[in-house]
Design an enzyme around this catalytic site. Structure first.
Site, short mmCIF file in Angstrom:
data_model
loop_
_atom_site.label_atom_id
_atom_site.label_comp_id
_atom_site.label_asym_id
_atom_site.label_seq_id
_atom_site.Cartn_x
_atom_site.Cartn_y
_atom_site.Cartn_z
CB VAL A 23 -12.37 22.83 -129.57
CG1 VAL A 23 -13.55 23.98 -129.47
CG2 VAL A 23 -12.59 22.02 -130.51
N GLY A 25 -12.91 23.26 -122.56
CA GLY A 25 -11.94 22.98 -123.59
C GLY A 25 -12.36 21.56 -123.71
CE LYS A 26 -14.42 15.73 -123.31
NZ LYS A 26 -14.68 15.71 -122.14
N GLY A 27 -10.54 17.77 -126.31
CA GLY A 27 -9.77 17.33 -127.30
C GLY A 27 -10.18 15.98 -127.89
#
Length: 442
Positions: A86, A131-133
């Site tokens: 994201v 962001g992040k995953g």
């Protein structure tokens, strides 16, 4: 959240998560991470007088990618995992944020963490968006080969949106420098040349930064020191409790001990330890590295992992998963300062209770920003192909953390509010200004 495997790759992955030691309280409903993130944003936006359209823009992630990750397991089975990346905001620069491997990963959680990363980077005035995953998996149940295959396929799937000038991943819960090295190698193979700046948190041998491993915990300790100074608390001899003894918790404890504080209680997911005389943090780190857990450490009294939150102290560092301190247990927190080592460990309802009781909460978007700050340093070093000595990294980290604490403290005082709302107002105003200056395309 521990591993009993003797395999060094699995042990390393399982003990380097920032959220080691998470426990949930019962009773009051714990809001989701996304609910907490949106609530915090709306409070700050109301204080700043932002219009409803801009608030909606800031609530909504810019890009959400969901991927399937097929992996041929060691026994020949084909297993398919789900992964997310994201990008919440790119207003101030490329997205920046970790990747976590955990069975409980959800898209809502990853979205909330990406939003928090936007504010965290803005508070530290870093040229990044958030962001992040995440991958829904249990890395403890995977062999080293399966873990590598999953990582490489996930990287291949998200490579359409990551890159050193687009989105730069980093380690998070149950991922570590080895995982980052696999991501860098996979991305580099696709580009046809080495691209070390595509990720941060890598091993030093392949372009990582000195001082990165300790950075988040060290940043927590710096924030505790700054808050204590303003509140008239001498850290020398101050009682410290740390919930969660993963990467963040253990280094926060270590640096607070070096500042003269007395660490009286710690916990991981299996056990809490208490010694009123003070625990030796270096002995705890060595024991956990050897055993994979603090369980069995016989130089202290034991208690339930969640019970350490209620141990009387001057400084409490919740360094586990989100939602550790809720309306259900906030009245029993007996600390003067709470330093959020984890992301979202204090719910909005608990925030109000702690504020009413006079407890100073240093919010996650400031307290645990040391990691992303040194990630920024690593990214810069990778782009320039010029690497800094550890003393320079530590000096720059301390300077930025202290300056950012000053900025947040001043904002909170000016707005006559708490530190979380002050930090959020500072961050949101910086992002909103970037949006205003850039305009809305087309």
């Amino acid at each position: 959240m521990e591993t009993t495997s003797s395999d060094p790759t699995l042990r390393s992955v399982a003990t380097n998560g920032a959220a080691d030691g998470a426990e949930r309280t019962s009773g009051a409903r714990v809001p989701s991470a996304l609910e907490m993130a949106v609530t915090q944003l709306r409070r700050a936006a109301s204080l700043l007088g932002l219009d409803a359209g801009l608030v909606k823009y800031l609530e909504t992630p810019k890009r959400v990618l969901t991927v399937s990750i097929p992996v041929r397991m060691d026994d020949g089975r084909l297993e398919v995992f789900t992964g997310y990346r994201v990008q919440h905001s790119l207003a101030r620069g490329p997205a920046k944020g970790g990747i976590r491997y955990h069975p409980a990963v959800t898209l809502d959680e990853v979205t909330a963490l990406a939003m928090w990363m936007t504010w965290k980077c803005a508070v530290l005035n870093l040229p990044f968006g958030g962001g992040k995953g995440g991958v829904v998996c249990d890395p403890r149940a995977l062999s080293p080969r399966e873990l590598e295959q999953l990582t490489r396929r996930f990287t291949a799937e998200i490579s359409v949106i990551i890159g050193p000038d687009r989105d730069i991943p980093a380690p998070d819960v149950y991922t570590n420098p080895q995982v980052m090295a696999w991501i860098m190698d996979t991305y580099s193979m696709q580009q046809g040349h080495p691209v070390p700046a595509v990720v941060t948190g890598k091993p030093v041998e392949v372009g990582g930064s000195l001082g990165r491993e300790q950075a988040t915990g060290r940043g927590c300790a710096i924030c505790a020191e700054e808050a204590a100074r303003r509140l008239g608390l001498d850290l020398r001899g101050a009682r410290v409790v740390v919930q969660g003894f993963g990467n963040v918790g253990r280094y926060a404890a270590l640096h607070l001990e070096r500042m003269g504080a007395r660490v009286v209680a710690v916990s991981d997911s299996r056990v809490g330890l208490l010694d009123e005389r003070g625990l030796s943090v270096s002995e705890l780190i060595a024991y956990k590295k050897a055993q994979g857990s603090l369980r069995g450490f016989d130089a202290a009294s034991t208690l339930a992992p969640e019970a350490v939150l209620q141990v009387p102290c001057d400084v409490l560092v919740p360094a586990a998963l989100e939602g550790a301190i809720t309306a259900d247990n906030a009245e029993r927190i007996r600390a003067r300062i709470v330093v959020e080592g984890a992301n979202g460990p204090v719910t909005p309802e608990a925030d109000e209770i702690l504020a009413r009781r006079g407890v100073t909460v240093i919010p996650d978007i400031l307290a645990n920003a040391g990691g992303v700050t040194v990630s920024y340093f690593e990214w810069v070093q990778g782009l320039q192909e010029f690497f800094w000595p550890e003393e320079q990294v530590d000096r720059e980290l301390s300077r930025r953390m202290r300056q950012s604490f000053d900025d947040v403290w001043a904002t909170a005082r000016r707005l006559e509010t708490d530190l979380r709302t002050g930090a959020m107002a500072l961050a949101v105003s910086r992002v909103a200004e970037a949006v205003r200056l850039r305009g809305i395309y087309p």
